[in-house]
Design an enzyme around this catalytic site. Sequence first.
Site, PDB file in Angstrom:
ATOM      1  CD  GLU A 295      -2.907   1.386   2.663  1.00 60.93           C
ATOM      2  OE1 GLU A 295      -3.578   1.772   2.908  1.00 60.93           O
ATOM      3  OE2 GLU A 295      -2.722   0.183   3.507  1.00 60.93           O
ATOM      4  CE  LYS A 360      -8.571   1.469   2.717  1.00 59.58           C
ATOM      5  NZ  LYS A 360      -7.852   1.162   3.342  1.00 59.58           N
ATOM      6  CB  CYS A 413      -4.750  -1.481   4.154  1.00 58.55           C
ATOM      7  SG  CYS A 413      -5.336  -1.364   5.779  1.00 58.55           S
TER       8      CYS A 413
END
Length: 538
Positions: A295, A360, A413
Amino acid sequence: MNFWRKPLAKFAGWLGDGAIWVQAAKGWRRRLIAFFAGAAAALSMAPVYALPLLAVGFTVLVLLIDASQNHARVRLSAFAAGWFFGFGYFLAGVYWMSFSLFVQADQFAWMAPFAILGVPAFLAIFSGAACAAAAVFWRSGWSRVFWFAAVWAAVEYIRGHIFTGLPWNLAGQAFAGGALGAQTAAWYGAYGLSLVAVLLSASPAATLSQNGVRALSGIGLMLTGVILLFAVGAVRLALPEPQGDGQTLVRIVQPNIPQREKIQWDMWSKNFNRQLEHSTAPAPPGVQTFIIWPENGAPLLDEATSALAVLSRDLPDQSVLIAGAVRRERDEEDDERFFNSIAIVEKTPEGMAVTDHYDKHHLVPLGEYLPFYDLLKAIGLAQLTPYGDAGFMAGGGPRVLHAAGSAFAPMICYEAIFPGASYPRGARPDWLVVVTNDAWFGDTSGPRQHLDMARLRSVEAGLPMARSANTGVSALIDGKGRILARLKLYTAGKIDAPLPPPLAQTIYGRFGDWIFLVMMAGFIGFSFHSGGKRQRSG
């Protein structure tokens, strides 16, 4: 048999005395019992995996709700027991969330005491609500155990969805420390596994009030259920499965960059090179290689022509880079908007270029964006991420990306903790990719719990997963949740391994949470029709 009967009866008497003591506790003693029962249950999760403590915790909680039936305000008494249980459970389980506030200590450390106590206190409302709701139709014997399991699992489901959701440390997560106990999640998902886990863990409470050895029958049935759960797992793991052709290699990079350096703009070049040095080794001839960076591994990569030129020069032939990134665009008013992204970098006739991206969509409140922005900004709060005034913008939803003839579902994540949300329904990919950065949380239980949740996504979907974590735990996981390769926390390195093939579509992948909901309805039906005596509530 007679030889064992006397010590077993003595043990049963000891347990019965303990149950009476728990039910008789009042005031601060009752609250402390609930608190320590919750903290004990949390130790069944990573990294301790003390599975018997899950049974201790939930058995005690059922006994406390029993005792609530004798209080003038039954629901309030049950809520208090559940809240103190939940406070202990989440304090022991998610204490590490406050560690992120010390990365930029000059700005955020003052919030740590509020976070370490406030987050468990808020999450405990859900466990309190579950106990209060269960107390309304509380019954006796086995009926109340099935009823309690159903209500607890229903509230966990709500916790996983309301206010953007936080399904962290669901009760069933205790069985995800290894692939053996996690296999039935392929049928009914993480929520179904929690339903079963709570039923088994609370089973001793069903018979503790009986005389003699019969008081142990609940424990015996719990042990039988656990053995059956693991036996089913062993059978499923032993079943034949597809074999890969070895023509697809994943190279999972773990650069181990300290978080303070990760967010420093003047360290980006050094951090880029740290990841590059683990990426450039030649791959076997004719093998398609997917290189995965964690990430935020390459912020603004689509704008960095010099970085793309280096990638064109140094990455192996027949390679695709899947890099955690930050993407920037301008809106209609020419304001900058930032996205926590994954960039797909492939070779084109002009060299390496970003050919696709994923943004995301499930952002972390306060970590990646500031909810109620005007209000919280006015009192001096800010999100942890250094991008933009209000943090990241949310992407459009789950996606399946395609590169080099392969289809994969990316997650960033926190997105990997949500059951059944790995990819759009009806668009099953070949494998899963997770990029994360758990350096915010140090060498705590958090990164280890995060890995176990990711493992369940593979079991639920029957798909292999490549997981790249900045400081660990990076891993290659097959479609049955077995960890084929891993890198320890706070080590730098890479995993080079063939990508396992996908398994056949799982029951959970086909029906989602419907199996869990049907099971929950069955538990409720059993509790109301099994003859258990209805206890007073008010």
